[in-house]
Design a protein around this motif. Structure first.
Motif, PDB file in Angstrom:
ATOM      1  N   UNK A  69       0.848  -1.191   0.000  1.00  0.00           N
ATOM      2  CA  UNK A  69       0.000   0.000   0.000  1.00  0.00           C
ATOM      3  C   UNK A  69       0.885   1.243   0.000  1.00  0.00           C
ATOM      4  N   UNK A  70       0.447   2.239  -0.727  1.00  0.00           N
ATOM      5  CA  UNK A  70       1.182   3.499  -0.813  1.00  0.00           C
ATOM      6  C   UNK A  70       0.185   4.587  -1.174  1.00  0.00           C
ATOM      7  N   UNK A  71       0.326   5.732  -0.543  1.00  0.00           N
ATOM      8  CA  UNK A  71      -0.613   6.824  -0.806  1.00  0.00           C
ATOM      9  C   UNK A  71      -0.365   7.506  -2.143  1.00  0.00           C
ATOM     10  N   UNK A  72       0.813   7.307  -2.714  1.00  0.00           N
ATOM     11  CA  UNK A  72       1.099   7.914  -4.016  1.00  0.00           C
ATOM     12  C   UNK A  72       0.265   7.243  -5.099  1.00  0.00           C
ATOM     13  N   UNK A  73      -0.104   7.968  -6.126  1.00  0.00           N
ATOM     14  CA  UNK A  73      -0.891   7.374  -7.221  1.00  0.00           C
ATOM     15  C   UNK A  73      -0.045   6.423  -8.060  1.00  0.00           C
ATOM     16  N   UNK A  74      -0.707   5.509  -8.738  1.00  0.00           N
ATOM     17  CA  UNK A  74      -0.023   4.516  -9.560  1.00  0.00           C
ATOM     18  C   UNK A  74       0.887   5.164 -10.602  1.00  0.00           C
ATOM     19  N   UNK A  75       0.493   6.314 -11.122  1.00  0.00           N
ATOM     20  CA  UNK A  75       1.281   6.972 -12.163  1.00  0.00           C
ATOM     21  C   UNK A  75       2.682   7.338 -11.692  1.00  0.00           C
ATOM     22  N   UNK A  76       2.860   7.524 -10.380  1.00  0.00           N
ATOM     23  CA  UNK A  76       4.177   7.891  -9.834  1.00  0.00           C
ATOM     24  C   UNK A  76       4.979   6.670  -9.410  1.00  0.00           C
ATOM     25  N   UNK A  77       4.403   5.493  -9.483  1.00  0.00           N
ATOM     26  CA  UNK A  77       5.054   4.301  -8.936  1.00  0.00           C
ATOM     27  C   UNK A  77       5.317   3.236  -9.990  1.00  0.00           C
ATOM     28  N   UNK A  93      -2.910   1.391  -4.217  1.00  0.00           N
ATOM     29  CA  UNK A  93      -2.200   2.648  -4.356  1.00  0.00           C
ATOM     30  C   UNK A  93      -3.166   3.824  -4.358  1.00  0.00           C
ATOM     31  N   UNK A  94      -2.662   4.965  -3.953  1.00  0.00           N
ATOM     32  CA  UNK A  94      -3.454   6.185  -3.947  1.00  0.00           C
ATOM     33  C   UNK A  94      -4.042   6.531  -2.602  1.00  0.00           C
ATOM     34  N   UNK A  95      -4.288   5.529  -1.762  1.00  0.00           N
ATOM     35  CA  UNK A  95      -4.816   5.773  -0.414  1.00  0.00           C
ATOM     36  C   UNK A  95      -4.738   4.470   0.359  1.00  0.00           C
ATOM     37  N   UNK A  96      -4.915   4.550   1.670  1.00  0.00           N
ATOM     38  CA  UNK A  96      -5.019   3.340   2.486  1.00  0.00           C
ATOM     39  C   UNK A  96      -5.786   3.674   3.753  1.00  0.00           C
ATOM     40  N   UNK A  97      -6.364   2.616   4.358  1.00  0.00           N
ATOM     41  CA  UNK A  97      -7.128   2.784   5.583  1.00  0.00           C
ATOM     42  C   UNK A  97      -6.964   1.580   6.482  1.00  0.00           C
ATOM     43  N   UNK A  98      -7.633   1.603   7.621  1.00  0.00           N
ATOM     44  CA  UNK A  98      -7.486   0.545   8.622  1.00  0.00           C
ATOM     45  C   UNK A  98      -7.807  -0.831   8.054  1.00  0.00           C
ATOM     46  N   UNK A  99      -8.782  -0.914   7.145  1.00  0.00           N
ATOM     47  CA  UNK A  99      -9.198  -2.206   6.597  1.00  0.00           C
ATOM     48  C   UNK A  99      -8.081  -2.894   5.822  1.00  0.00           C
ATOM     49  N   UNK A 100      -7.117  -2.119   5.323  1.00  0.00           N
ATOM     50  CA  UNK A 100      -6.017  -2.703   4.559  1.00  0.00           C
ATOM     51  C   UNK A 100      -5.081  -3.538   5.423  1.00  0.00           C
ATOM     52  N   UNK A 138       5.395   7.143   9.062  1.00  0.00           N
ATOM     53  CA  UNK A 138       5.339   7.278  10.526  1.00  0.00           C
ATOM     54  C   UNK A 138       4.725   6.049  11.188  1.00  0.00           C
ATOM     55  N   UNK A 139       5.364   5.555  12.243  1.00  0.00           N
ATOM     56  CA  UNK A 139       4.833   4.379  12.942  1.00  0.00           C
ATOM     57  C   UNK A 139       3.569   4.721  13.728  1.00  0.00           C
ATOM     58  N   UNK A 140       3.276   6.020  13.836  1.00  0.00           N
ATOM     59  CA  UNK A 140       2.071   6.482  14.526  1.00  0.00           C
ATOM     60  C   UNK A 140       0.881   6.639  13.589  1.00  0.00           C
ATOM     61  N   UNK A 141       0.974   6.129  12.380  1.00  0.00           N
ATOM     62  CA  UNK A 141      -0.101   6.252  11.394  1.00  0.00           C
ATOM     63  C   UNK A 141      -1.415   5.772  11.997  1.00  0.00           C
ATOM     64  N   UNK A 142      -2.459   6.614  12.046  1.00  0.00           N
ATOM     65  CA  UNK A 142      -3.722   6.217  12.698  1.00  0.00           C
ATOM     66  C   UNK A 142      -4.325   4.927  12.147  1.00  0.00           C
ATOM     67  N   UNK A 143      -4.152   4.670  10.852  1.00  0.00           N
ATOM     68  CA  UNK A 143      -4.748   3.479  10.240  1.00  0.00           C
ATOM     69  C   UNK A 143      -4.177   2.183  10.807  1.00  0.00           C
ATOM     70  N   UNK A 144      -3.040   2.244  11.513  1.00  0.00           N
ATOM     71  CA  UNK A 144      -2.416   1.047  12.066  1.00  0.00           C
ATOM     72  C   UNK A 144      -2.962   0.672  13.446  1.00  0.00           C
ATOM     73  N   UNK A 145      -3.753   1.553  14.041  1.00  0.00           N
ATOM     74  CA  UNK A 145      -4.208   1.335  15.417  1.00  0.00           C
ATOM     75  C   UNK A 145      -4.980   0.028  15.573  1.00  0.00           C
ATOM     76  N   UNK A 146      -5.893  -0.241  14.667  1.00  0.00           N
ATOM     77  CA  UNK A 146      -6.715  -1.443  14.816  1.00  0.00           C
ATOM     78  C   UNK A 146      -5.883  -2.704  14.627  1.00  0.00           C
ATOM     79  N   UNK A 147      -4.872  -2.650  13.752  1.00  0.00           N
ATOM     80  CA  UNK A 147      -3.986  -3.805  13.571  1.00  0.00           C
ATOM     81  C   UNK A 147      -3.238  -4.101  14.863  1.00  0.00           C
TER      82      UNK A 147
END
Length: 453
Positions: free
Chosen positions: A34-42, A58-65, A79-88
């Motif tokens: 997963x990466x927040x950058x769009x596919x065109x840049x990767x 690519x392009x976004x990510x959330x807790x469900x990922x 950042x290891x403090x990424x909010x989306x990682x809390x549920x994991x």
């Protein structure tokens, strides 16, 4: 932590993420990147992983990922403090970094080197000392080559790994345990990512947290923050210091000599008479490297050969040319205030200093005294130019000049310089406002100098 997890999410598709994904996929893990950058840049990164069973979000990510993973591996820039990682984390899913993953598979001795400044030079020095002693060495980590790339070949082709480790990488360690851990210094940096200086310092100190009595901790005996943290939370490992004052065990730094001490007796010494690295900070780097290299089998002859031949690294106090008797020095790697202060202390002749870029919440007031003593003219550029000009107004002997580009800064510096002066490009800031990274910035500086007539 599972050594061969079935479902892994790798966060970030930079150099570390690519190497981690390849390592895991080749061992049968089902990897989702997963990466927040769009596919065109990767596209280049995706091409590097072609042929492997890898899924991309690519392009976004959330807790469900992350919630169905057996493991999540973060790239250093995430950042290891990424909010989306809390549920994991709440589900007990391990969230680690590439350095932790690599170390858990590594079967050879490891030297890990951290600090605010000097990491790369010291890592390269240590590696060269070992190589010149006949040892097979992997040199990498934060320096550019991810440690995970060493794992496959280490048992057959490498005797020791020398690894540069950033605070970001130390944020995600669990059992990471280097045989030798080194802390060069701690000064304010990355305060745009950490809550405060104490949090940043604690991240650095984590390099010692898993060491045992049989390991070695190498510490800067002159750094006040290191001294305070040593007293508060001493490493469990054997400890030695490098200092310009006498030490019972460690390295005693003289002007032109490094003395290796054990039980208050000198056991070896190394001459700096032919060494090309300038400044007191580089004598500290050399002393630390000598201690680490000797611990892992370097010969005194191999160490001395390295000190006599090591020419330094690109973008670190690198000569960029002489025009009209004015010397230009590229120190683009100076991305914080302390690095620029150390660079200025290398010069006795008048300096025209080029500073600026993207501030990382560092305090430019720490440069006031040094700029007042060493700087003839201060040229500022980039996002932070207004802040720097305000803070350091009245300190340079002949004032502050604000410019809009690096090329303009170089031309203006030459126009204000006299033969015998030095133009020092030491930004004290990150490069991302105008450049891809510090190397891109340093190359641009060299090109601008080359274009002078």
């Amino acid at each position: 932590m599972p050594l061969n997890p079935e479902q892994v999410v790798v966060v970030g598709l930079g150099r570390s993420g690519i190497a981690t994904t390849r390592f895991l996929a080749q061992r049968g893990s089902r990897v989702t990147v997963v990466d927040q950058a769009p596919e065109s840049r990767l596209q280049d990164a995706m091409t590097a992983l072609s042929g492997l069973d890898v899924r991309f979000r690519l392009g976004s990510h959330g807790a469900a990922d992350f919630e169905n993973a057996d493991m999540v591996v973060l790239s250093p820039g995430v950042p290891h403090t990424l909010p989306a990682l809390a549920s994991a984390r709440e589900k007990g899913i391990p969230v680690i970094g590439e350095m932790e993953l690599a170390a858990s598979h590594l079967q050879i001795p490891m030297i890990a080197i951290t600090g605010t400044n000097g990491k790369t030079t010291t890592t390269e020095l240590t590696g060269k000392m070992l190589e010149n002693s006949g040892l097979r060495v992997f040199v990498g980590g934060n320096i550019g080559t991810p440690l995970i790339t060493c794992v496959d070949s280490a048992s057959d082709l490498v005797d020791v790994a020398v690894v540069e480790v950033s605070s970001f990488q130390l944020d995600t360690i669990v059992r990471f345990r280097p045989n030798t851990a080194m802390l060069l210094n701690i000064t304010p940096d990355h305060l745009d990512r950490y809550a405060d200086f104490s949090a940043y310092a604690a991240a650095k100190w984590a390099i010692f947290q898993n060491q045992e009595a049989s390991d070695l901790a190498i510490l800067n005996g002159m750094d006040l923050e290191v001294a305070a943290m040593t007293e508060k939370n001493p490493p469990r490992a054997r400890t030695c210091f490098f200092s310009d004052s006498p030490v019972a065990a460690g390295a005693w730094i003289q002007k032109n000599e490094i003395r290796i001490m054990a039980d208050n007796h000198m056991t070896a010494s190394f001459s700096l008479s032919r060494n090309l690295l300038t400044g007191p900070h580089n004598r500290e780097n050399i002393a630390a490297a000598c201690l680490a290299a000797r611990e892992h089998g370097a010969t005194d002859a191999g160490i001395q050969k390295t000190l006599d031949t090591f020419t330094g690294l690109h973008h670190r106090m690198e000569d960029a040319g002489i025009h009209r008797g004015v010397r230009f020095v590229n120190d683009s790697k100076a991305t914080n205030v302390d690095a620029t202060k150390r660079a200025l202390e290398c010069f006795d002749e008048p300096v025209i200093l080029i500073m600026g870029g993207q501030n990382k919440n560092c305090d430019f007031r720490h440069l006031e005294e040094t700029v007042q003593r060493r700087v003839k003219v201060l040229v500022v550029m980039g996002e932070a130019r207004g802040e720097i000009a305000t803070v350091l107004s009245g300190k340079p002997r002949q004032g502050v000049l604000s410019v809009s580009s690096l090329k303009e800064a170089v031309r203006a510096s030459l126009s204000m310089a006299s033969a015998g002066d030095t133009v020092l490009f030491s930004p004290a800031c990150a490069s991302f406002d105008m450049f891809d990274n510090y190397a891109h910035r340093g190359d641009a500086f060299r090109e601008a100098v080359d274009e002078l007539t």
